[in-house]
Write an enzyme that holds these catalytic residues in place. Structure first.
Site, PDB file in Angstrom:
ATOM      1  N   ARG A  32       0.820  -1.216   0.000  1.00 44.63           N
ATOM      2  CA  ARG A  32       0.000   0.000   0.000  1.00 44.63           C
ATOM      3  C   ARG A  32       0.854   1.267   0.000  1.00 44.63           C
ATOM      4  O   ARG A  32       0.487   2.281  -0.621  1.00 44.63           O
ATOM      5  CB  ARG A  32      -0.934  -0.016   1.212  1.00 44.63           C
ATOM      6  CG  ARG A  32      -1.951   1.110   1.205  1.00 44.63           C
ATOM      7  CD  ARG A  32      -2.996   0.895   2.294  1.00 44.63           C
ATOM      8  NE  ARG A  32      -4.060   1.871   2.240  1.00 44.63           N
ATOM      9  CZ  ARG A  32      -4.387   2.669   3.270  1.00 44.63           C
ATOM     10  NH1 ARG A  32      -3.725   2.575   4.418  1.00 44.63           N
ATOM     11  NH2 ARG A  32      -5.376   3.528   3.152  1.00 44.63           N
ATOM     12  N   HIS A  61       0.445   4.531  -2.360  1.00 42.67           N
ATOM     13  CA  HIS A  61       0.228   5.882  -1.828  1.00 42.67           C
ATOM     14  C   HIS A  61       1.379   6.819  -2.184  1.00 42.67           C
ATOM     15  O   HIS A  61       1.199   8.028  -2.242  1.00 42.67           O
ATOM     16  CB  HIS A  61      -0.003   5.826  -0.319  1.00 42.67           C
ATOM     17  CG  HIS A  61      -1.396   5.409   0.029  1.00 42.67           C
ATOM     18  ND1 HIS A  61      -2.022   5.760   1.208  1.00 42.67           N
ATOM     19  CD2 HIS A  61      -2.307   4.676  -0.655  1.00 42.67           C
ATOM     20  CE1 HIS A  61      -3.250   5.253   1.228  1.00 42.67           C
ATOM     21  NE2 HIS A  61      -3.442   4.580   0.116  1.00 42.67           N
ATOM     22  N   ASN A 113      -3.790   8.666   4.919  1.00 44.68           N
ATOM     23  CA  ASN A 113      -2.652   8.001   5.560  1.00 44.68           C
ATOM     24  C   ASN A 113      -2.693   8.029   7.086  1.00 44.68           C
ATOM     25  O   ASN A 113      -2.119   7.158   7.737  1.00 44.68           O
ATOM     26  CB  ASN A 113      -1.340   8.646   5.089  1.00 44.68           C
ATOM     27  CG  ASN A 113      -1.047   8.360   3.624  1.00 44.68           C
ATOM     28  OD1 ASN A 113      -1.370   7.287   3.115  1.00 44.68           O
ATOM     29  ND2 ASN A 113      -0.460   9.331   2.938  1.00 44.68           N
ATOM     30  N   HIS A 132      -6.465  -5.877  -2.308  1.00 43.49           N
ATOM     31  CA  HIS A 132      -7.239  -6.073  -1.084  1.00 43.49           C
ATOM     32  C   HIS A 132      -7.505  -7.559  -0.813  1.00 43.49           C
ATOM     33  O   HIS A 132      -8.368  -7.895  -0.026  1.00 43.49           O
ATOM     34  CB  HIS A 132      -8.538  -5.255  -1.132  1.00 43.49           C
ATOM     35  CG  HIS A 132      -8.307  -3.766  -1.142  1.00 43.49           C
ATOM     36  ND1 HIS A 132      -9.293  -2.844  -1.383  1.00 43.49           N
ATOM     37  CD2 HIS A 132      -7.171  -3.036  -0.932  1.00 43.49           C
ATOM     38  CE1 HIS A 132      -8.788  -1.626  -1.322  1.00 43.49           C
ATOM     39  NE2 HIS A 132      -7.504  -1.710  -1.065  1.00 43.49           N
ATOM     40  N   ASP A 180       8.096   8.880  -5.864  1.00 40.17           N
ATOM     41  CA  ASP A 180       9.299   9.640  -5.490  1.00 40.17           C
ATOM     42  C   ASP A 180       9.578   9.574  -3.997  1.00 40.17           C
ATOM     43  O   ASP A 180      10.311  10.403  -3.463  1.00 40.17           O
ATOM     44  CB  ASP A 180       9.145  11.107  -5.916  1.00 40.17           C
ATOM     45  CG  ASP A 180       8.075  11.826  -5.104  1.00 40.17           C
ATOM     46  OD1 ASP A 180       7.240  11.139  -4.462  1.00 40.17           O
ATOM     47  OD2 ASP A 180       8.077  13.076  -5.080  1.00 40.17           O
TER      48      ASP A 180
HETATM   49  C1  HEM Z   1      -9.242   1.618  -5.885  1.00 40.56           C
HETATM   50  C2  HEM Z   1      -9.212   2.492  -4.892  1.00 40.56           C
HETATM   51  C3  HEM Z   1      -8.748   2.130  -3.519  1.00 40.56           C
HETATM   52  C4  HEM Z   1      -9.359   2.507  -2.373  1.00 40.56           C
HETATM   53  C5  HEM Z   1     -10.612   3.365  -2.235  1.00 40.56           C
HETATM   54  C6  HEM Z   1      -8.612   1.923  -1.288  1.00 40.56           C
HETATM   55  C7  HEM Z   1      -8.908   2.102   0.043  1.00 40.56           C
HETATM   56  C8  HEM Z   1      -8.316   1.400   1.081  1.00 40.56           C
HETATM   57  C9  HEM Z   1      -8.714   1.505   2.457  1.00 40.56           C
HETATM   58  C10 HEM Z   1      -9.802   2.424   3.000  1.00 40.56           C
HETATM   59  C11 HEM Z   1      -7.956   0.635   3.167  1.00 40.56           C
HETATM   60  C12 HEM Z   1      -8.027   0.390   4.674  1.00 40.56           C
HETATM   61  C13 HEM Z   1      -7.226   1.483   5.361  1.00 40.56           C
HETATM   62  C14 HEM Z   1      -7.528   1.594   6.843  1.00 40.56           C
HETATM   63  O1  HEM Z   1      -8.687   1.480   7.236  1.00 40.56           O
HETATM   64  O2  HEM Z   1      -6.577   1.854   7.611  1.00 40.56           O
HETATM   65  C15 HEM Z   1      -7.062  -0.010   2.245  1.00 40.56           C
HETATM   66  C16 HEM Z   1      -6.130  -0.950   2.575  1.00 40.56           C
HETATM   67  C17 HEM Z   1      -5.235  -1.490   1.696  1.00 40.56           C
HETATM   68  N1  HEM Z   1      -5.059  -1.114   0.376  1.00 40.56           N
HETATM   69 FE1  HEM Z   1      -6.342  -0.016  -0.722  1.00 40.56          FE
HETATM   70  N2  HEM Z   1      -7.572   1.214  -1.793  1.00 40.56           N
HETATM   71  C18 HEM Z   1      -7.607   1.321  -3.157  1.00 40.56           C
HETATM   72  C19 HEM Z   1      -6.664   0.807  -4.032  1.00 40.56           C
HETATM   73  C20 HEM Z   1      -5.521   0.132  -3.638  1.00 40.56           C
HETATM   74  C21 HEM Z   1      -4.402  -0.139  -4.492  1.00 40.56           C
HETATM   75  C22 HEM Z   1      -4.281   0.362  -5.927  1.00 40.56           C
HETATM   76  C23 HEM Z   1      -3.512  -0.858  -3.749  1.00 40.56           C
HETATM   77  C24 HEM Z   1      -2.158  -1.392  -4.123  1.00 40.56           C
HETATM   78  C25 HEM Z   1      -1.669  -1.407  -5.360  1.00 40.56           C
HETATM   79  C26 HEM Z   1      -4.084  -1.032  -2.438  1.00 40.56           C
HETATM   80  C27 HEM Z   1      -3.520  -1.749  -1.416  1.00 40.56           C
HETATM   81  C28 HEM Z   1      -4.063  -1.861  -0.145  1.00 40.56           C
HETATM   82  C29 HEM Z   1      -3.569  -2.788   0.851  1.00 40.56           C
HETATM   83  C30 HEM Z   1      -2.513  -3.844   0.632  1.00 40.56           C
HETATM   84  C31 HEM Z   1      -4.292  -2.538   2.024  1.00 40.56           C
HETATM   85  C32 HEM Z   1      -4.092  -3.199   3.406  1.00 40.56           C
HETATM   86  C33 HEM Z   1      -3.017  -2.407   4.150  1.00 40.56           C
HETATM   87  C34 HEM Z   1      -2.648  -2.926   5.523  1.00 40.56           C
HETATM   88  O3  HEM Z   1      -3.148  -3.944   5.975  1.00 40.56           O
HETATM   89  O4  HEM Z   1      -1.810  -2.253   6.169  1.00 40.56           O
HETATM   90  N3  HEM Z   1      -5.290  -0.396  -2.404  1.00 40.56           N
HETATM   91  N4  HEM Z   1      -7.291   0.487   0.978  1.00 40.56           N
END
Ligand code: HEM
Ligand code: NAG
Ligand code: NAG
Ligand code: NAG
Ligand code: NAG
Ligand code: NAG
Length: 330
Positions: free
Chosen positions: A65, A69, A94, A193, A77
């Site tokens: 992630r 980000h 973040n 996810h 960068d």
């Molecule tokens: C398509 C739009 C996306 C949205 C709206 C989104 C949103 C989110 C949100 C809300 C979380 C949970 C964060 C929290 O509650 O602390 C999350 C977790 C995560 N996202 Fe996304 N995300 C998106 C795309 C992506 C992309 C493109 C990637 C990687 C290429 C990604 C990788 C991850 C990963 C691996 C987690 C888990 C992180 C952890 O357990 O520390 N996401 N995302």
């Protein structure tokens, strides 16, 4: 491409100049960028990632992630790594959410002791993301390298450029298009996810009185809604966490997509790829395809990761190679 002009050829003056400018501008990353200057780089990073995820499996997801980000704000960068209250770390997407910074420090220290001042923090994030996916059972790919580190962290940019789980598919797609990606990338990269966790605060709006309807989100499976209500009691502070893929939280597989077919996406933005009105045939069909065929998901995911890693890198003499990923060099 064949260049048939001779240097003396008059028409070369313009053509060659154009080619020159294009070459200087085009931001060409290469797999072997550090092969001479830091030959052991890949082994060093892999070893540190192994140690980190042995200690905490979720770290793989957190590192994946971080690369995302980073790339969506000022390009890839390492701007997300810079400390400071007015930096990206404290931007809404973040804050209390992005993690893995200490692991990046550990990797950077190991890399610096082998090849000082050579490898950028932005490239370390790209390699860490690849290794994290691979070590969770996902695909591997050749990471392209040669990014340099930025000099500023852009909090306002992070607030507006990173997608929110509360946005519509159209809004999210627009943010991908703004950085040169497309709707295929939205679907394949959302497959990230399949690993990691979400805080309750990222989806608890779906659990009761969703959008003033007096009921939970109708696209959310009712059994899952009850489970999530239990995991996220109304009086808790929103920091409780649940796996984004409840079948296999630490395994990088295509289960995320079959979850969507069953109303078992955790985030509203996840489920909207399949269920929403805006879930145009494109995203619906891709969700079905990926849920049926993990090889195609892996292929598209890899292509999308490489495309994401190519977002506006700093190259040549732009930016710098940070010594400490948290601060710009003095
Ligand atoms: C398509 C739009 C996306 C949205 C709206 C989104 C949103 C989110 C949100 C809300 C979380 C949970 C964060 C929290 O509650 O602390 C999350 C977790 C995560 N996202 Fe996304 N995300 C998106 C795309 C992506 C992309 C493109 C990637 C990687 C290429 C990604 C990788 C991850 C990963 C691996 C987690 C888990 C992180 C952890 O357990 O520390 N996401 N995302
Ligand atoms: C970014 O969003 C956070 C949280 O909403 C806010 O406190 C902060 O002022 C915003 N920063 C900028 C620079 O817009
Ligand atoms: C997105 O871009 C990729 C790479 O150029 C391409 O293969 C894919 O077909 C595009 N998707 C759509 C929906 O245009
Ligand atoms: C649900 O929300 C709407 C508007 O936000 C409000 O008018 C209504 O009273 C709420 N219903 C319940 C059952 O809480
Ligand atoms: C979650 O925890 C952080 C830090 O521990 C705290 O500042 C924040 O207020 C909590 N989040 C919510 C939604 O209460
Ligand atoms: C996926 O598989 C199901 C059942 O085998 C089939 O009905 C559906 O058409 C397939 N979808 C795609 C996009 O391949």
């Amino acid at each position: 491409m064949q260049i048939s002009y001779k240097l003396t050829d008059v028409s070369c003056v313009l053509t060659c100049l154009m080619l020159f400018v294009a070459a200087a501008r085009s931001q060409v990353l290469t797999e072997d960028f550090y092969s001479k200057t830091c030959p052991n780089l890949f082994n060093i990073v892999r070893k540190e990632i192994r140690t980190a995820i042995k200690n905490e499996m979720r770290m793989a997801a957190s590192l994946l992630r971080l690369h995302f980000h980073d790339c969506f704000v000022n390009g890839c960068d390492a701007s997300v790594l810079l400390d400071g209250n007015d930096g990206e770390k404290f931007a809404a997407p973040n804050l209390n959410s992005a993690r893995g910074f200490e692991v990046v420090d550990t990797i950077k220290t190991a890399v610096e002791s082998a090849c000082s001042g050579i490898v950028s923090c932005a490239d370390i994030l790209a390699i860490a993301a690849r290794d994290s996916v691979l070590l969770c059972g996902g695909p591997s790919w050749k990471v392209l390298l040669g990014r340099r580190d930025g000099l500023v962290s852009n909090q306002a940019g992070a607030n507006v450029s990173l997608p929110s789980p509360f946005e519509s598919l159209d809004e999210i797609t627009a943010k991908f298009i703004a950085v040169g990606l497309n709707i295929t990338d939205v679907v394949s990269l959302s497959g990230s996810h399949t690993i990691g966790l979400s805080r309750c605060s990222s989806f608890s709006n779906r659990l009761s009185n969703f959008s003033g309807t007096g009921a939970p989100d109708s696209t959310l499976d009712s059994t899952l809604a009850s489970e999530l209500q239990a995991a996220c009691p109304a009086n808790s502070d929103g920091n409780n966490t649940v796996p984004l893929d409840r079948n296999s939280r630490d395994l990088f597989d295509n289960h995320y997509f079959s979850n969507l077919l069953n109303g078992r996406g955790i985030l509203q933005s996840d489920q909207s790829l399949y269920s929403g009105d805006a879930a145009v045939s494109t995203t619906r069909n891709l969700v079905q395809l990926y849920s049926n065929n993990s090889a195609i998901f892996f292929r598209d995911f890899v292509n999308s990761m490489i495309r994401m890693g190519n977002i506006s890198p700093l190259t040549g003499s732009n930016g710098q190679i940070r010594k400490n990923c948290r601060v710009v060099n003095q």
